[in-house]
Structures are given as C-alpha cells and as structure tokens.
Design an enzyme around this catalytic site. Structure first.
Site, PDB file in Angstrom:
ATOM      1  N   TYR A 118      -6.257  -0.742  -6.108  1.00  0.00           N
ATOM      2  CA  TYR A 118      -5.014  -1.242  -5.526  1.00  0.00           C
ATOM      3  C   TYR A 118      -3.995  -1.314  -6.665  1.00  0.00           C
ATOM      4  O   TYR A 118      -4.182  -2.062  -7.620  1.00  0.00           O
ATOM      5  CB  TYR A 118      -5.212  -2.628  -4.909  1.00  0.00           C
ATOM      6  N   HIS A 304      -5.644  -2.552  11.978  1.00  0.00           N
ATOM      7  CA  HIS A 304      -6.172  -2.082  10.690  1.00  0.00           C
ATOM      8  C   HIS A 304      -7.612  -2.528  10.471  1.00  0.00           C
ATOM      9  O   HIS A 304      -7.954  -3.705  10.580  1.00  0.00           O
ATOM     10  CB  HIS A 304      -5.295  -2.620   9.557  1.00  0.00           C
TER      11      HIS A 304
END
EC number: 1.14.17.-
Length: 529
Positions: A118, A304
């Site tokens: 990330y 999601h």
C-alpha cells in the site's frame, strides 16, 4: 444464419431447443463483423443464464470460417472474456473536453518485490479560494500495470498541514510512515480494479475550493504483486475533472461494513461462509439526527471484497422491516469492482440499519483467512456515494472476539491485551502461549464446525465504529450494540419468466457484439457462444 447455442462441461456447442436470442442487426465489411441481438432477462431456459444487476462474465469466441454441417470450428486464439454489468443504468455524460482537470499521480514509485504494497502519497488540491465541483474522476493506470494496481482510495486530510508533507510518498500502515498520514481518515473517492471513470449525476458534485473542502489529500494505491516481480516502476493515479458551474448538492462518501481487522476471520475449507458488517441504527440515529433528520440520498455504491469473495449484498432495514436491496452483486469478480449507479436514488433516514453481507469460499485454503490489507486477506466493505454531504465518514462494526475464542475452547488470555496483542492465550494447555491467530489455525476445522462458527459470529454483539472527519468521532463510537434480528439467508425476489415472443417488453436486453478481424469474414453469421 444466427441461432441460440449453449455449451456443456465438455465445451461442446449444442443448439438450444428453446431459441431465445433474436438478431436485430448485422453488418460486415473488410475489417469488422457487427451483430446486435436481444434476449429476455429471464427466459427460464435451463440452458440460459438470467441477466441481473450482478456482474456478468461475457465469453466470446469466433472463427474466420462459418460453422458448417460438421459442427463448429475451433476458435484457437480468437477468444476472450470480460466482466460487465449489463444492466448498470446509463449515466448522463457531460462532455469534459473543455473542462479543467488536474492529475494526482505517483512519480516513479518502485514497487517492492512482495505480495502486497500500500503506497501513500500526499497531494495539495490546486483549486482554492473559490468553490468548484468535480464532475468526473478517471483512473490513470500506467499501461501494462492493469493487474498490478488493485485499488486507489483518495482521503481528505487535515487542513492544518503545510506543504512539507508533499515532499515524498511512503508505504502506508508502516511504523515509520509520516504522522501527517494519520490525519487522513475521510474517503472522498474510491476506485478498484476493472472499474472505469465515474461521472457524478448532473445535480451532484464533489466540492473543492472552500474552507470545508479537501485541501490536502492522501492517495492510497494498493499494488498486488503475487509473483514478486522486481524493478517495477509505477506512475498511476487519478484525474479529477472540475467546473466552476456549481451543482445543487455536494457529494459525500460513507465507508460501511466490517472494520478491517483480525476480528474478521473465515475458517478454511468452507464452500460458503457469510460475514456481516453493520452500519448500526445507533450510529445513523446520532449522525443523521444531528446533521440531516430528513435523511441522505444514496446514488451509487461500490461493493468491495478480496479473492475469497463470491457475492456481496447491501441490505437496508427501517423500523425492523427489510427494504429492497440497496445494491448487490451475486457474481462478484475480484478483478472487476466499480461504483454501481442505483436505478433510483435511495433515502437513508435516522434509525435505519445497513448491513454489508459478504459471501466467501475458502474450499481451496487450509488455514484461516483473516481480515486484512493483502488480497489474500479479506474485506467486507461498501462505499456509499450520497448527498448532501454530512459529517459522517465511516459507519462500520467489529464483531466481539472473546466468544470467537471461546468457540475453539480458549478459557483465559493474558492481560492487558495491548501488551500481548494479538491475544496471547493462557489456558487451556493445548493453546498456552499461542497467539489467537495460531490457536485458530491449530483448531481442527470441519465444515460442520465452520457452519456452527458462522451461526455464532452472525449473532455476536458488535463494537460500533461511527467516525467524523479529522479523526473525530460520534459519541456512539466504541459502544457495543446487538445486531438486528433479520431473516437469513436473504430471500431473493422471485424471477418472472418472459415469453421469447415478447420482444417489446421492458425486460428485453439488446447487446451489440463487434468482431474486428484482419481478414474479411465472408458468409453467414455463426452461432453466439
């Protein structure tokens, strides 16, 4: 000729005795074959698949020669597939050719040779001192990196920062990341793999340029590198198109569902396991009651999950009564996640309940699947785009962990927990000094045990997450709430079959199929496959 065919598990084409596809138009030239055909959404033909608002995996194949009496010709490399939402409502496109835009893109980020990264980069919105509306957001994915960039989140950060935070990016959720990243809690846009650009409705825009609007934003890019490829350099990001012509309402985003944590876990070997994240009536009662008693209006939803996800539903309850699903995808595709435009805007009122219901399959896994950031971990989230914007950014829940531990026979843990995270077990003997992750993996999971565990976790009390902007919280944050009594499993609406002769009814879908070939395709049109 054109006919309706189907294929079996041996990939053999067979003519369907019930012909439900109807050719509407056909054209052919030196380079293209174009077909337009129609079909009822629900034919009740066992050889057809119903077309719903869920993801549809469209598979196509062709051969440069027509199908003869001997049967089909093998397509070779002339084949492919694409996930689509055939029933996603048309959005009103406003030409953005003459509109201003700015790009938020990473600058030569070296992707580590590890499974999941990330990457966070701070940006400053270049539009200031005068209100504008962002009308469209487009992904700018570096060519060749379509499978590397899994999702992009854009967060609003504290306005009290200074330009020194713009100097460099850093790995997100890392012990050494800049403190300024911790001020970025409010999601203002989300994009996920397979999605395209998002256009706001004509009466709604993302507000920028005023004191209450985003000034500093954090772009979080999730890189998925399961092959551990070295030396990848990425410059992906987002393009925001904006206008000084203001819309009537400012858009907001609420993240709802399960708080991403180890408290969310799924046993191995399960063909189906259901997790629920609660946007509780307590949170909505307090936040909407204070800011918008008349309710907010949701116009799009992004559902999601990660690799184990198979289906997601956003259930909506009012005064204990279940309303129509807010959004759903019963054919969830990890590689195709985008905002679903709602056919009709939905109003959320103080005291409503929203439940993000996620279905998983872990039949190919031998260890627990944990809630977490990696694509091999899991999530269960919904991002709601709505108006008018209020001070509510997250409405989620965490299930109680102690009863999960008691299910596998844990009797005592070492305390205080903060010094022994993640939960070092004191007794019984077979788990002594194990973390609760190790203990859950040591437990001998069977499908019957997994089903019993699933029934337990769906009834557990939940810890309420109810967040404002700038890391502030509503007073209900951290309180314990009981999940509502709901019907499980969800009962889908009955399918109404349509006659194949009903060519003018509203359940008709017309599709356009275009084949581009390097040589002229002469002759009759072959079967649809």
């Amino acid at each position: 000729f054109q006919q309706d065919y189907f294929t079996d598990e041996n990939r053999v084409l067979k003519k369907d005795p019930q012909q439900d596809y109807h050719l509407e138009y056909a054209m052919e030239n030196n380079t293209h074959t174009i077909l337009a055909f129609s079909r009822e959404l629900h034919t009740c033909d066992p050889n057809d698949k119903s077309i719903t608002e869920s993801t549809v995996r469209v598979i196509w194949a062709y051969h440069h020669k027509d199908m003869g009496e001997a049967g089909q010709n093998y397509h070779g490399a002339n084949r492919g597939s694409k996930s689509l939402r055939l029933l996603n409502p048309e959005k009103e496109e406003v030409s953005s050719v003459s509109l201003a835009y700015f790009d938020l893109t990473n600058k030569d980020v070296l992707i580590p040779d590890k499974d999941t990264t990330y990457w966070c980069q701070m940006f400053k919105i270049p539009v200031r001192h005068e209100k504008h509306h962002v009308t469209k957001v487009e992904p700018l994915i570096q060519k060749g990196h379509e499978n590397l960039v899994h999702h992009i989140l854009l967060y609003q950060c504290s306005s009290n920062l200074n330009d020194s935070v713009l100097d460099y990016g850093h790995e997100c959720y890392h012990p050494n990341m800049p403190d300024s990243f911790l001020t970025c809690e409010t999601v203002i846009f989300a994009w996920a793999i397979g999605g395209e650009g998002f256009t706001y409705p004509p009466h709604v825009g993302l507000s920028i340029g005023t004191a209450g609007d985003p000034l500093f934003v954090l772009m979080e890019v999730h890189y998925d590198n399961p092959s551990y490829i070295e030396g990848l350099i990425d410059n992906s990001g987002l393009r925001l198109i904006y206008t000084p012509v203001l819309r009537k309402y400012d858009a907001g985003v609420i993240e709802a569902g399960l708080w991403v944590s180890l408290f969310h876990n799924i046993p191995p070997g399960m063909p189906e396991f259901v997790s629920e994240g609660h946007c509780t009536l307590e949170c909505l009662e307090e936040a909407l009651g204070a800011e918008r008693p008349g309710g907010i209006h949701v116009f799009a939803v992004l559902l999601h999950a990660h690799l184990a996800g198979r289906a997601i539903r956003m259930r909506h309850f009012r005064n204990g009564e279940e309303q129509k699903l807010l959004a759903y995808d019963d054919e969830f595709d990890f590689n195709f996640q985008e905002f679903q435009y709602l056919k009709e805007e939905r109003t959320i009122l103080p005291g409503d309940n929203l439940i993000t219901e996620c279905h998983y399959s872990t039949v190919d896994r031998i260890r627990m699947t944990w809630g977490g950031l990696s694509t091999r971990n899991e999530m269960c989230l919904s991002y709601l785009l709505y108006y008018p914007r209020i001070n509510l950014t997250r409405c989620a829940s965490i299930p109680d962990i102690m009863e999960q531990l008691q299910f596998i026979g844990v009797k005592e843990i070492y305390r205080p927990v903060r010094q022994t995270w993640p939960f070092i077990i004191k007794s019984p003997k077979q788990y002594k000094n194990l973390s609760f992750m190790d203990a859950m993996n040591k437990f001998k999971w069977s499908r019957s045990e997994g089903l019993s565990y699933n029934e337990l976790v769906l009834k557990l009390p939940v810890n309420v997450r109810c967040s404002k902007t700038d890391n502030a919280e509503w007073s209900i944050q951290g309180m314990t709430a009981l999940p509502p009594e709901i019907e499980r499993p969800y009962k889908t609406e009955p399918v109404i079959c349509s006659s194949s002769s009903c060519l003018c009814c509203s359940t008709l879908l017309t599709l356009l199929f275009v084949v581009h070939v390097t040589a002229r395709t002469i002759g009759n049109i072959g079967p649809f496959v």
